[in-house]
Scaffold this active site. Structure first.
Site, PDB file in Angstrom:
ATOM      1  N   SER A 136       0.830  -1.203   0.000  1.00 45.95           N
ATOM      2  CA  SER A 136       0.000   0.000   0.000  1.00 45.95           C
ATOM      3  C   SER A 136       0.864   1.251   0.000  1.00 45.95           C
ATOM      4  O   SER A 136       1.978   1.252   0.511  1.00 45.95           O
ATOM      5  CB  SER A 136      -0.910   0.032   1.221  1.00 45.95           C
ATOM      6  OG  SER A 136      -1.642   1.254   1.217  1.00 45.95           O
ATOM      7  N   LYS A 190      -4.422  -6.774   3.248  1.00 47.84           N
ATOM      8  CA  LYS A 190      -4.360  -5.604   2.342  1.00 47.84           C
ATOM      9  C   LYS A 190      -5.766  -5.257   1.843  1.00 47.84           C
ATOM     10  O   LYS A 190      -6.123  -4.077   1.728  1.00 47.84           O
ATOM     11  CB  LYS A 190      -3.427  -5.908   1.160  1.00 47.84           C
ATOM     12  CG  LYS A 190      -3.481  -4.883   0.014  1.00 47.84           C
ATOM     13  CD  LYS A 190      -3.001  -3.515   0.448  1.00 47.84           C
ATOM     14  CE  LYS A 190      -2.809  -2.455  -0.597  1.00 47.84           C
ATOM     15  NZ  LYS A 190      -3.565  -2.377  -1.771  1.00 47.84           N
ATOM     16  N   HIS A 193      -7.490  -3.554   4.635  1.00 46.94           N
ATOM     17  CA  HIS A 193      -6.884  -2.211   4.690  1.00 46.94           C
ATOM     18  C   HIS A 193      -7.572  -1.293   3.679  1.00 46.94           C
ATOM     19  O   HIS A 193      -7.961  -0.168   3.993  1.00 46.94           O
ATOM     20  CB  HIS A 193      -5.382  -2.323   4.403  1.00 46.94           C
ATOM     21  CG  HIS A 193      -4.732  -1.033   3.993  1.00 46.94           C
ATOM     22  ND1 HIS A 193      -4.914  -0.463   2.745  1.00 46.94           N
ATOM     23  CD2 HIS A 193      -3.918  -0.190   4.650  1.00 46.94           C
ATOM     24  CE1 HIS A 193      -4.252   0.665   2.675  1.00 46.94           C
ATOM     25  NE2 HIS A 193      -3.623   0.853   3.814  1.00 46.94           N
ATOM     26  N   ASN A 194      -7.728  -1.775   2.465  1.00 41.70           N
ATOM     27  CA  ASN A 194      -8.383  -0.954   1.439  1.00 41.70           C
ATOM     28  C   ASN A 194      -9.834  -0.680   1.785  1.00 41.70           C
ATOM     29  O   ASN A 194     -10.351   0.412   1.532  1.00 41.70           O
ATOM     30  CB  ASN A 194      -8.299  -1.640   0.067  1.00 41.70           C
ATOM     31  CG  ASN A 194      -6.932  -1.492  -0.564  1.00 41.70           C
ATOM     32  OD1 ASN A 194      -5.944  -1.320   0.131  1.00 41.70           O
ATOM     33  ND2 ASN A 194      -6.856  -1.580  -1.877  1.00 41.70           N
ATOM     34  N   GLU A 197      -9.872   1.991   4.174  1.00 42.90           N
ATOM     35  CA  GLU A 197      -9.566   3.226   3.416  1.00 42.90           C
ATOM     36  C   GLU A 197     -10.850   3.785   2.780  1.00 42.90           C
ATOM     37  O   GLU A 197     -11.100   4.998   2.829  1.00 42.90           O
ATOM     38  CB  GLU A 197      -8.526   2.854   2.356  1.00 42.90           C
ATOM     39  CG  GLU A 197      -8.126   3.933   1.384  1.00 42.90           C
ATOM     40  CD  GLU A 197      -7.189   3.345   0.312  1.00 42.90           C
ATOM     41  OE1 GLU A 197      -6.220   2.640   0.656  1.00 42.90           O
ATOM     42  OE2 GLU A 197      -7.449   3.585  -0.888  1.00 42.90           O
TER      43      GLU A 197
HETATM   44  P1  NBP Z   1      -1.127  -2.158 -14.085  1.00 39.93           P
HETATM   45  O1  NBP Z   1      -2.052  -2.799 -13.130  1.00 39.93           O
HETATM   46  O2  NBP Z   1      -1.627  -1.105 -14.972  1.00 39.93           O
HETATM   47  O3  NBP Z   1      -0.450  -3.315 -14.982  1.00 39.93           O
HETATM   48  C1  NBP Z   1       0.431  -3.011 -16.028  1.00 39.93           C
HETATM   49  C2  NBP Z   1       1.554  -4.014 -16.086  1.00 39.93           C
HETATM   50  O4  NBP Z   1       1.032  -5.350 -16.258  1.00 39.93           O
HETATM   51  C3  NBP Z   1       2.469  -3.748 -17.267  1.00 39.93           C
HETATM   52  O5  NBP Z   1       3.795  -4.005 -16.859  1.00 39.93           O
HETATM   53  C4  NBP Z   1       1.985  -4.758 -18.302  1.00 39.93           C
HETATM   54  O6  NBP Z   1       2.954  -5.108 -19.256  1.00 39.93           O
HETATM   55  C5  NBP Z   1       1.694  -5.920 -17.407  1.00 39.93           C
HETATM   56  N1  NBP Z   1       0.865  -6.977 -18.027  1.00 39.93           N
HETATM   57  C6  NBP Z   1      -0.425  -6.966 -18.399  1.00 39.93           C
HETATM   58 BR1  NBP Z   1      -1.531  -5.525 -18.311  1.00 39.93          BR
HETATM   59  N2  NBP Z   1      -0.846  -8.125 -18.918  1.00 39.93           N
HETATM   60  C7  NBP Z   1       0.241  -8.930 -18.872  1.00 39.93           C
HETATM   61  C8  NBP Z   1       0.446 -10.261 -19.265  1.00 39.93           C
HETATM   62  N3  NBP Z   1      -0.535 -11.019 -19.748  1.00 39.93           N
HETATM   63  N4  NBP Z   1       1.689 -10.781 -19.102  1.00 39.93           N
HETATM   64  C9  NBP Z   1       2.670 -10.027 -18.597  1.00 39.93           C
HETATM   65  N5  NBP Z   1       2.532  -8.743 -18.173  1.00 39.93           N
HETATM   66  C10 NBP Z   1       1.321  -8.199 -18.319  1.00 39.93           C
HETATM   67  O7  NBP Z   1       0.165  -1.591 -13.310  1.00 39.93           O
HETATM   68  P2  NBP Z   1       0.286  -0.786 -11.921  1.00 39.93           P
HETATM   69  O8  NBP Z   1      -0.723   0.282 -11.788  1.00 39.93           O
HETATM   70  O9  NBP Z   1       1.732  -0.461 -11.820  1.00 39.93           O
HETATM   71  O10 NBP Z   1      -0.070  -1.883 -10.813  1.00 39.93           O
HETATM   72  C11 NBP Z   1       0.623  -3.113 -10.693  1.00 39.93           C
HETATM   73  C12 NBP Z   1      -0.046  -3.957  -9.629  1.00 39.93           C
HETATM   74  O11 NBP Z   1       0.042  -3.261  -8.381  1.00 39.93           O
HETATM   75  C13 NBP Z   1      -1.536  -4.200  -9.881  1.00 39.93           C
HETATM   76  O12 NBP Z   1      -1.871  -5.486  -9.452  1.00 39.93           O
HETATM   77  C14 NBP Z   1      -2.208  -3.171  -9.014  1.00 39.93           C
HETATM   78  O13 NBP Z   1      -3.508  -3.558  -8.629  1.00 39.93           O
HETATM   79  C15 NBP Z   1      -1.262  -3.124  -7.822  1.00 39.93           C
HETATM   80  N6  NBP Z   1      -1.295  -1.900  -7.054  1.00 39.93           N
HETATM   81  C16 NBP Z   1      -1.410  -0.688  -7.651  1.00 39.93           C
HETATM   82  C17 NBP Z   1      -1.423   0.468  -6.898  1.00 39.93           C
HETATM   83  C18 NBP Z   1      -1.515   1.816  -7.557  1.00 39.93           C
HETATM   84  O14 NBP Z   1      -1.597   2.818  -6.815  1.00 39.93           O
HETATM   85  N7  NBP Z   1      -1.483   1.891  -8.885  1.00 39.93           N
HETATM   86  C19 NBP Z   1      -1.279   0.388  -5.514  1.00 39.93           C
HETATM   87  C20 NBP Z   1      -1.123  -0.854  -4.928  1.00 39.93           C
HETATM   88  C21 NBP Z   1      -1.132  -1.989  -5.711  1.00 39.93           C
HETATM   89  P3  NBP Z   1       3.067  -4.279 -20.647  1.00 39.93           P
HETATM   90  O15 NBP Z   1       3.871  -3.060 -20.308  1.00 39.93           O
HETATM   91  O16 NBP Z   1       3.775  -5.188 -21.561  1.00 39.93           O
HETATM   92  O17 NBP Z   1       1.682  -3.950 -21.091  1.00 39.93           O
END
Ligand code: NBP
Length: 483
Positions: A136, A190, A193-194, A197
């Site tokens: 988080s 987690k 937690h959300n 939130e």
């Molecule tokens: P995203 O959730 O937007 O995912 C994008 C990533 O997933 C890219 O690296 C993309 O690769 C890859 N990807 C996908 Br889409 N399909 C794929 C596949 N079939 N095989 C391999 N790679 C694949 O990214 P994020 O916002 O950085 O979040 C990452 C994780 O962290 C998520 O699970 C999210 O729920 C979690 N999270 C996010 C936050 C936040 O604030 N954003 C906070 C806490 C947790 P590509 O570049 O080749 O398309």
């Protein structure tokens, strides 16, 4: 900075999935002196990270999963930061085929905890360690110190813990990261937690709404109140950013930004998951549920448009004493927050019992004090409460919170009744107060419910004065029999 892996297995950690979260966590590891192997499905993100931030530490650029795995020291540690759901399964499968027994796969995405339970069992059968880690703090936390909730096998934490603790937020010298418990427990906490939130944000939103509609404050005036509150017991990241959002001006119109944002809240699903899980576990998380439903209602734009102008009935006058009402709202917010956290911790206790996780609430309060979105001064009080009595039946019963609610109760009632008389919706304030009143009630109407159930379905009831189950012969002579 090194950007090839010809020197063999030298990275302490690998990160695959280099969108915003993954790249920031990779940079965080590198900034803490760890050599980080980088991988992303499409190479462009890997190259962009190295180009823009390669100077921040020691990165190993890899293109294929085989190259990526070969770049890692043993036991290999790979953090997956891809989109939750099917993409995570696809990446796990690819990695597992290239890794060896004893290696560790960490899923840092927002996975549903039941998926994590399934994945852990399947990888355990293949000799691999699978760690579902809740992370988080959003993108800023990922870069500068998140709160990390790793589950999975305890032995994996020996190889992983120091690495994760080094990049986590630190509060009073304590890292906001600890081993949570087996299999899906990290993602479960987690998720809760959300959920908390969501409740916290809804309560803050209701407070803002009261200032705007009951006292007629503009956004700057409400921002001033939140800034003041942030210097007291309500000090928290969410209260702090509330003031910042309220103060933001829209460049296009010169108005407060909040006044030009469409009032339809979106959600990604973790709040909904929390409520679904709570329903399955039979835990009343009314604050979280109201928050999820309030977002859904706000999003029902057509329905809302059609309902504008419906009768309000006779509305009361606005509060005459703004200072008193402001203090009432502060007290109501604090008391309702206590309820939301108490309910969240109840859900954690229920999940722990259901899955035999042996979770420690004081540890969770400790690692939520920094890094994460719900970080707050309040968490120190929760930690103290559970340190003092790990088996607290409810957070509300801890002496500190019991006293805090006693202080707040009159204000809380005034806020809910005033809002109702003014026609201002306060679903989370009101349901938290009702929850509190139900919890402390000596008798609930559930006795009548049991009577009705016995009437139409012979479901039986217990008596206050005898052991066992009883049934009244409703369609017979209405005498009572022991079931
Ligand atoms: P995203 O959730 O937007 O995912 C994008 C990533 O997933 C890219 O690296 C993309 O690769 C890859 N990807 C996908 Br889409 N399909 C794929 C596949 N079939 N095989 C391999 N790679 C694949 O990214 P994020 O916002 O950085 O979040 C990452 C994780 O962290 C998520 O699970 C999210 O729920 C979690 N999270 C996010 C936050 C936040 O604030 N954003 C906070 C806490 C947790 P590509 O570049 O080749 O398309």
């Amino acid at each position: 900075m090194t950007i090839d892996n010809t020197e063999g297995a030298r990275a302490q950690i690998g990160v695959t999935g280099l969108a915003v979260m993954g790249s920031n966590i990779a940079r965080n590891f590198a900034r803490h002196g760890h050599t980080v192997a980088l991988h992303n499905r499409s190479i462009a993100k890997t190259d962009a990270l190295i180009e823009e931030h390669g100077s921040e530490g020691d990165f190993v650029r890899t293109e294929t999963i085989e190259e990526f795995v070969a770049a890692l020291q043993k036991p290999r540690r790979v953090l997956i930061m891809v989109k939750a759901g099917d993409p995570t399964d696809a990446v796990i499968e690819e990695l597992a085929s290239a890794m060896e027994p004893g290696d560790i796969i960490i899923d840092g995405g927002n996975a549903l905890y039941t998926d994590t339970i399934r994945r852990e069992a399947s990888l355990r059968d293949r000799g691999l360690h699978f760690v579902g880690a809740g992370i988080s703090g959003g993108e800023e936390g990922a870069l500068n110190g998140p709160s990390i909730m790793p589950g999975g096998p305890k032995e994996s934490y020996q190889a992983l813990g120091p690495l994760l603790e080094s990049i986590a937020a630190q509060v009073d010298g304590t890292p906001c990261c600890t081993h949570i418990g087996p299999d899906g427990s990290g993602h479960f906490v987690k998720m809760v937690h959300n959920g908390i939130e969501y409740a916290d944000m809804q309560l803050i939103g209701e407070a803002y709404n009261l200032f705007r509609d009951a006292l007629g404050y503009d956004a700057d005036q409400v921002a001033d109140v939140f800034t003041e509150w942030n210097a007291g017991d309500l000090e928290s990241y969410l209260v702090e950013i509330t003031a910042e959002v309220l103060r933001q001006k829209d460049a296009k119109t010169g108005k407060a930004l909040v006044d030009v944002i469409v009032d339809a809240a979106e959600q990604k699903g973790t709040g909904r998951w929390t409520v679904k899980s709570a329903l399955d576990l039979g835990v009343p998380v009314t604050g979280i549920a109201e928050a999820v439903f309030a977002r859904a209602l706000s999003g029902a734009r057509e329905q809302r448009k059609a309902a504008v102008g419906l009768a309000s009935g006779q509305l009361a006058d606005k509060p005459a004493d703004a200072a008193q009402f402001t203090e009432d709202i502060r007290q109501a917010l604090y008391a309702s927050k206590v309820v939301a956290y108490a309910q969240g911790f109840d859900q954690i206790a229920a999940g722990s019992a259901e899955y035999d996780w042996n979770l420690h609430p004081a540890d969770l309060a400790t690692i939520w004090r920094g890094g994460c979105i719900i970080r707050a001064r309040f968490l120190n009080r929760i930690k103290d409460a559970y340190d003092e009595n790990p088996k607290l039946p409810s957070l509300i019963l801890a002496p500190y919170f019991r006293d805090a609610i006693e202080t707040a109760i009159d204000s809380w009632r005034r806020v809910v009744s005033t809002a109702t008389l003014l026609g201002i919706p306060v679903p989370a304030f009101a349901s938290s107060l009702s929850y509190y009143d139900a919890l402390r009630a000596e008798r609930l109407p559930a006795a009548l419910t049991q009577g009705q159930r016995d009437f139409f379905g012979a479901h039986t009831y217990e008596r206050v004065d005898a052991e066992g189950k009883f049934h009244t012969l409703w369609s017979g002579d209405r005498s009572e029999v022991q079931a």
